[in-house]
Write an enzyme that holds these catalytic residues in place. Structure first.
Site, PDB file in Angstrom:
ATOM      1  N   LYS A 194     -33.671   2.329  -7.858  1.00  0.00           N
ATOM      2  CA  LYS A 194     -32.527   2.603  -6.991  1.00  0.00           C
ATOM      3  C   LYS A 194     -31.428   3.397  -7.692  1.00  0.00           C
ATOM      4  CE  LYS A 194     -32.832  -0.984  -3.438  1.00  0.00           C
ATOM      5  NZ  LYS A 194     -32.073  -2.009  -2.726  1.00  0.00           N
ATOM      6  N   LYS A 209     -44.044   6.262   7.807  1.00  0.00           N
ATOM      7  CA  LYS A 209     -43.716   4.931   8.329  1.00  0.00           C
ATOM      8  C   LYS A 209     -42.727   5.024   9.487  1.00  0.00           C
ATOM      9  CE  LYS A 209     -42.759   1.095   5.856  1.00  0.00           C
ATOM     10  NZ  LYS A 209     -42.515   0.203   4.700  1.00  0.00           N
ATOM     11  N   LYS A 227     -35.944   3.643  10.872  1.00  0.00           N
ATOM     12  CA  LYS A 227     -34.708   3.706  11.642  1.00  0.00           C
ATOM     13  C   LYS A 227     -34.018   5.039  11.442  1.00  0.00           C
ATOM     14  CE  LYS A 227     -31.954   1.603   7.978  1.00  0.00           C
ATOM     15  NZ  LYS A 227     -30.835   2.319   7.487  1.00  0.00           N
TER      16      LYS A 227
END
Ligand code: TRP
Length: 355
Positions: free
Chosen positions: A132, A218, A221
């Site tokens: 990250k 995938k 959102k």
């Protein structure tokens, strides 16, 4: 009788919840809740006050969410949306403890106490931090670095016996165990450990739900196209339309799974059907092998509409009733504070902190 199971799990709040979220983590939580209930019934421990009761605590990891750059208004909306979605999908606040971290200060309190035990070397090995923070380690937040210690506090606070973790979170659970072990060794006597070492449980492998416009990506959102995903708030008409417009190929469905190789969009639609019916891809092909999409899509669309109708109705009703939603979260948080209090106190005391 075996000791009660206490399952603790968190999820980071995200907005625009879609079919992939439902068929993934959310449905697994509902199953765990139902398993616990089953176990309680089998063991005759159904009273809610029963100490030997098997129980799930589920929370929104909103405190974890601030470890990355974020937009406050969006975090707030996502937290409420996720809470509403969990209830709409079947997490029953009467049976499970459902709350958000930010209403239970014992999480960050215990994190601080555990920061004294967690070692820099342990945290330096966490792959999620490396992933990250990427090339910008110096610019990453301190919260991102100590994220796994908060996660350890999340589960140790409640004496969790079991924590469901996917592959990506295994390392964090190991760390929680290491912290618990070292804390117990350093600050508690052997016959009165402060923390329980939680065991991992692997959730059943969730179906991978892909983008309706591109079966190699995938469902997400953040895809710019609404047509790429089915959202929990979609109306039946929207669901039907999205399935009818979903990308496919001109071939009929094969009668065996191998025939779906190289046909990601066809595989995705069959996978969705299988997940909704709790069956396998093979089962679906047994019924639909040889049929074209002209027949399969309406069947899938109807199945989806019927599955999602009660969920989306409950979801939108809850989002429109902030008071009800706030009450659910407030009650869950108050239960969580009660359950966590003795462990938090024991940790303060073990460290020699005057209270
Ligand atoms: N880090 C987890 C994730 O991103 C979420 C999480 C936070 C969690 N605290 C937890 C999961 C405690 C299990 C137990 O998926």
């Amino acid at each position: 009788m075996r000791p009660a199971m206490r399952v603790v799990s968190g999820i980071q709040p995200t907005g625009n919840l879609h079919l992939g979220n439902y068929l993934g983590a959310i449905r697994n939580w509902v199953r765990m809740q139902d398993d616990m209930e089953e176990a309680n019934r089998a063991e005759g421990t159904t009273e809610s006050g029963d100490a030997g009761r098997n129980q799930c605590l589920f929370f929104l990891a909103d405190l974890h969410a601030i470890s990355m750059p974020h937009n406050p208004a969006e975090l707030k909306r996502a937290t409420l949306e996720m809470a509403a979605a969990l209830v709409a999908c079947g997490i029953d606040p009467q049976r499970s403890v459902l709350f958000n971290q930010a209403q239970v200060p014992a999480h960050p309190e215990l994190q601080w106490l555990l920061n004294g035990t967690a070692r820099m070397g342990w945290l330096n090995r966490m792959t999620q931090f490396k992933d990250k923070s990427g090339k910008n380690r110096e610019g990453a937040s301190a919260a991102l670095f100590t994220y796994p210690v908060l996660q350890a506090a999340d589960v140790l606070l409640y004496q969790a016996t079991h924590v469901p973790v996917g592959e990506d979170q295994k390392q964090h659970l190991e760390l929680a165990r290491d912290i618990a072990q070292k804390f117990n060794n350093d600050f508690a006597s052997e016959d009165a450990p402060v923390f329980t070492l939680p065991d991992p449980i692997s959730p059943p492998k969730a179906a991978r739900i892909m983008n309706l416009r591109d079966g190699t990506k995938k469902m997400s959102k953040s895809d710019p196209s609404d047509m790429s995903r089915i959202e929990l708030a979609d109306t039946p008409d929207e669901v039907m339309k999205k399935i009818k417009k979903a990308k496919t190929d001109p071939e009929p469905l094969p009668s065996e799974e191998k025939g779906l190789e190289g046909r990601p969009e066809a595989l995705n639609l069959v996978t969705i059907y299988a997940a909704l019916t709790d069956g396998s891809v093979e089962d679906v092909l047994k019924d639909f092998g040889g049929e074209g999409f002209g027949k399969f899509k309406p069947a899938l669309g109807e199945l989806l509409v019927e599955t999602l109708r009660p969920i989306s109705e409950r979801f939108t009703a809850l989002l429109d009733d902030r008071e009800a939603l706030d009450a659910i979260l407030a009650r869950g948080a108050s239960q969580a504070r009660e359950i966590g209090r003795p462990t938090l106190e024991a940790a303060y005391t073990a460290l020699g902190l005057v209270r």
